[in-house]
Design a protein around this motif. Structure first.
Motif, PDB file in Angstrom:
ATOM      1  N   ALA A 175       0.829  -1.205   0.000  1.00 52.06           N
ATOM      2  CA  ALA A 175       0.000   0.000   0.000  1.00 52.06           C
ATOM      3  C   ALA A 175       0.863   1.255   0.000  1.00 52.06           C
ATOM      4  CB  ALA A 175      -0.926  -0.006   1.215  1.00 52.06           C
ATOM      5  N   ASN A 176       1.917   1.251   0.784  1.00 54.53           N
ATOM      6  CA  ASN A 176       2.783   2.427   0.836  1.00 54.53           C
ATOM      7  C   ASN A 176       3.524   2.639  -0.479  1.00 54.53           C
ATOM      8  OD1 ASN A 176       3.976   4.628   2.430  1.00 54.53           O
ATOM      9  ND2 ASN A 176       5.885   3.484   2.212  1.00 54.53           N
ATOM     10  N   ALA A 177       3.837   1.555  -1.185  1.00 54.74           N
ATOM     11  CA  ALA A 177       4.463   1.698  -2.497  1.00 54.74           C
ATOM     12  C   ALA A 177       3.564   2.495  -3.432  1.00 54.74           C
ATOM     13  CB  ALA A 177       4.763   0.326  -3.096  1.00 54.74           C
ATOM     14  N   GLY A 178       2.261   2.252  -3.344  1.00 58.37           N
ATOM     15  CA  GLY A 178       1.321   3.023  -4.148  1.00 58.37           C
ATOM     16  C   GLY A 178       1.242   4.474  -3.711  1.00 58.37           C
ATOM     17  N   VAL A 179       1.281   4.705  -2.406  1.00 57.96           N
ATOM     18  CA  VAL A 179       1.266   6.070  -1.886  1.00 57.96           C
ATOM     19  C   VAL A 179       2.485   6.836  -2.393  1.00 57.96           C
ATOM     20  CG1 VAL A 179       1.484   7.454   0.215  1.00 57.96           C
ATOM     21  CG2 VAL A 179      -0.100   5.524   0.170  1.00 57.96           C
ATOM     22  N   VAL A 180       3.647   6.196  -2.311  1.00 62.01           N
ATOM     23  CA  VAL A 180       4.886   6.860  -2.723  1.00 62.01           C
ATOM     24  C   VAL A 180       4.890   7.138  -4.219  1.00 62.01           C
ATOM     25  CG1 VAL A 180       7.382   6.560  -2.922  1.00 62.01           C
ATOM     26  CG2 VAL A 180       6.214   5.909  -0.806  1.00 62.01           C
ATOM     27  N   ARG A 181       4.471   6.153  -5.008  1.00 62.56           N
ATOM     28  CA  ARG A 181       4.444   6.340  -6.458  1.00 62.56           C
ATOM     29  C   ARG A 181       3.438   7.417  -6.872  1.00 62.56           C
ATOM     30  NH1 ARG A 181       8.411   4.741  -9.995  1.00 62.56           N
ATOM     31  NH2 ARG A 181       9.141   2.643  -9.534  1.00 62.56           N
ATOM     32  N   GLY A 182       2.294   7.425  -6.199  1.00 60.11           N
ATOM     33  CA  GLY A 182       1.238   8.331  -6.613  1.00 60.11           C
ATOM     34  C   GLY A 182       1.356   9.736  -6.070  1.00 60.11           C
ATOM     35  N   MET A 183       1.964   9.880  -4.870  1.00 58.75           N
ATOM     36  CA  MET A 183       1.952  11.189  -4.222  1.00 58.75           C
ATOM     37  C   MET A 183       3.323  11.672  -3.789  1.00 58.75           C
ATOM     38  SD  MET A 183      -1.456  10.655  -1.851  1.00 58.75           S
ATOM     39  CE  MET A 183      -1.612  12.390  -1.482  1.00 58.75           C
ATOM     40  N   GLY A 184       4.346  10.840  -3.969  1.00 58.90           N
ATOM     41  CA  GLY A 184       5.668  11.192  -3.457  1.00 58.90           C
ATOM     42  C   GLY A 184       6.223  12.485  -4.002  1.00 58.90           C
ATOM     43  N   ALA A 185       5.978  12.763  -5.286  1.00 58.90           N
ATOM     44  CA  ALA A 185       6.548  13.965  -5.896  1.00 58.90           C
ATOM     45  C   ALA A 185       5.862  15.237  -5.408  1.00 58.90           C
ATOM     46  CB  ALA A 185       6.451  13.868  -7.416  1.00 58.90           C
ATOM     47  N   THR A 186       4.554  15.199  -5.219  1.00 62.64           N
ATOM     48  CA  THR A 186       3.804  16.396  -4.841  1.00 62.64           C
ATOM     49  C   THR A 186       3.578  16.521  -3.333  1.00 62.64           C
ATOM     50  OG1 THR A 186       1.721  15.214  -5.209  1.00 62.64           O
ATOM     51  CG2 THR A 186       2.614  16.484  -7.046  1.00 62.64           C
ATOM     52  N   ALA A 187       3.560  15.390  -2.626  1.00 59.85           N
ATOM     53  CA  ALA A 187       3.334  15.400  -1.177  1.00 59.85           C
ATOM     54  C   ALA A 187       4.271  14.368  -0.545  1.00 59.85           C
ATOM     55  CB  ALA A 187       1.876  15.083  -0.857  1.00 59.85           C
ATOM     56  N   PRO A 188       5.561  14.675  -0.467  1.00 64.64           N
ATOM     57  CA  PRO A 188       6.564  13.681  -0.077  1.00 64.64           C
ATOM     58  C   PRO A 188       6.454  13.152   1.349  1.00 64.64           C
ATOM     59  CG  PRO A 188       7.549  15.877  -0.240  1.00 64.64           C
ATOM     60  CD  PRO A 188       6.182  15.968  -0.820  1.00 64.64           C
ATOM     61  N   SER A 189       5.720  13.839   2.217  1.00 58.84           N
ATOM     62  CA  SER A 189       5.589  13.357   3.597  1.00 58.84           C
ATOM     63  C   SER A 189       4.316  12.550   3.824  1.00 58.84           C
ATOM     64  CB  SER A 189       5.625  14.535   4.572  1.00 58.84           C
ATOM     65  OG  SER A 189       4.510  15.397   4.366  1.00 58.84           O
ATOM     66  N   THR A 190       3.571  12.249   2.758  1.00 59.71           N
ATOM     67  CA  THR A 190       2.313  11.512   2.909  1.00 59.71           C
ATOM     68  C   THR A 190       2.518  10.152   3.530  1.00 59.71           C
ATOM     69  OG1 THR A 190       1.402  12.682   0.998  1.00 59.71           O
ATOM     70  CG2 THR A 190       0.275  10.675   1.680  1.00 59.71           C
ATOM     71  N   TRP A 191       3.666   9.512   3.243  1.00 54.91           N
ATOM     72  CA  TRP A 191       3.940   8.192   3.815  1.00 54.91           C
ATOM     73  C   TRP A 191       3.894   8.234   5.338  1.00 54.91           C
ATOM     74  CZ3 TRP A 191       7.840   7.394   7.285  1.00 54.91           C
ATOM     75  CH2 TRP A 191       8.829   8.381   7.365  1.00 54.91           C
ATOM     76  N   ARG A 192       4.320   9.349   5.907  1.00 49.30           N
ATOM     77  CA  ARG A 192       4.347   9.458   7.374  1.00 49.30           C
ATOM     78  C   ARG A 192       2.924   9.507   7.936  1.00 49.30           C
ATOM     79  NH1 ARG A 192       8.583  10.745  10.372  1.00 49.30           N
ATOM     80  NH2 ARG A 192       9.706  11.612   8.583  1.00 49.30           N
ATOM     81  N   ARG A 193       2.042  10.270   7.303  1.00 47.51           N
ATOM     82  CA  ARG A 193       0.643  10.322   7.745  1.00 47.51           C
ATOM     83  C   ARG A 193      -0.016   8.961   7.575  1.00 47.51           C
ATOM     84  NH1 ARG A 193      -3.302  14.045   8.826  1.00 47.51           N
ATOM     85  NH2 ARG A 193      -5.417  13.580   8.123  1.00 47.51           N
TER      86      ARG A 193
END
Length: 224
Positions: free
Chosen positions: A165-183
């Motif tokens: 699931a986090n791989a999808g978060v990072v791929r989808g939002m990492g560039a625009t919201a790089p701290s989303t993985w932490r939330r």
């Protein structure tokens, strides 16, 4: 025996060693931001060396990935074992730290995220270190559950679900919201720790069987 065959390899010339270091440093940056679906030519360009230079040092992209990633996965396995040991006296702190460390590694290194989820094409050492980390995380989860810090329905395979699931978060939002993985990690840790009001959908039978088989085979830590 030819005495030349037993001689230690000659050290690289200073300029050759600088080029090799520049290639590895560039590869670390490229793999972290773009994953492993790149070319040696691209890495050479980032490193500021000629294509011939990179091919003299590394015959293939796989060779370069090996050099860059094996040290990283060894550190990851060491960290997993440290978390399992910490869980004896600080179960929740150990689990929380392990989860956030895993998610952070994925968020900061796409190549690492790719290989930890699909290590079949990796080297034998990389796969062995993945196994060492997995053994340690199984013991970690058992100790945290025994301490009553995880919801009873939690299964070790939920960590694999979390990584996917986090791989999808990072791929989808990492560039625009790089701290989303932490939330995302904060939310999931709260879900793992509390029982909630309704039962969960059972974990995948394939994953639970794989985790159980791994636990029964050769755990890294004494369970006593």
């Amino acid at each position: 025996m030819d005495p030349k065959s037993t001689a230690a390899p000659k050290p690289l010339r200073a300029d050759a060693e600088r080029n090799r270091r520049a290639i590895i440093d560039a590869a670390e940056r490229v793999f972290a931001t773009e994953g492993t679906s790149v070319t040696l030519e691209h890495v050479a360009d980032v490193a500021g060396v000629g294509v011939g230079t990179i091919y003299r040092r590394f015959a293939s992209l796989a060779d370069l990935v090996t050099v860059v990633m094996e040290a990283k996965i060894s550190r990851y396995a060491d960290r997993s074992e440290e978390a399992a040991a910490q869980a004896i006296s600080q179960p929740w702190q150990a689990f929380e730290g392990h989860v956030m460390f895993m998610l952070e590694q994925q968020a900061t290194d796409l190549a690492f995220s790719e290989l930890i989820l699909s290590p079949r094409g990796a080297t034998s050492l990389f796969r062995s270190e993945i196994g060492r980390a997995l053994d340690a995380s199984i013991v970690l989860v058992e100790r945290v559950k025994t301490a009553g810090m995880l919801r009873p329905a939690f299964d070790h395979s939920d960590l694999y679900m979390l990584l996917n699931a986090n791989a999808g978060v990072v791929r989808g939002m990492g560039a625009t919201a790089p701290s989303t993985w932490r939330r995302f990690g904060d939310y999931m840790l709260q879900a793992f720790r509390h029982d909630g009001e309704r039962p969960l959908t059972p974990p995948s039978p394939q994953w639970t069987r794989a985790s159980a088989a791994r636990a029964a085979a050769h755990p890294t830590f004494d369970r006593d």
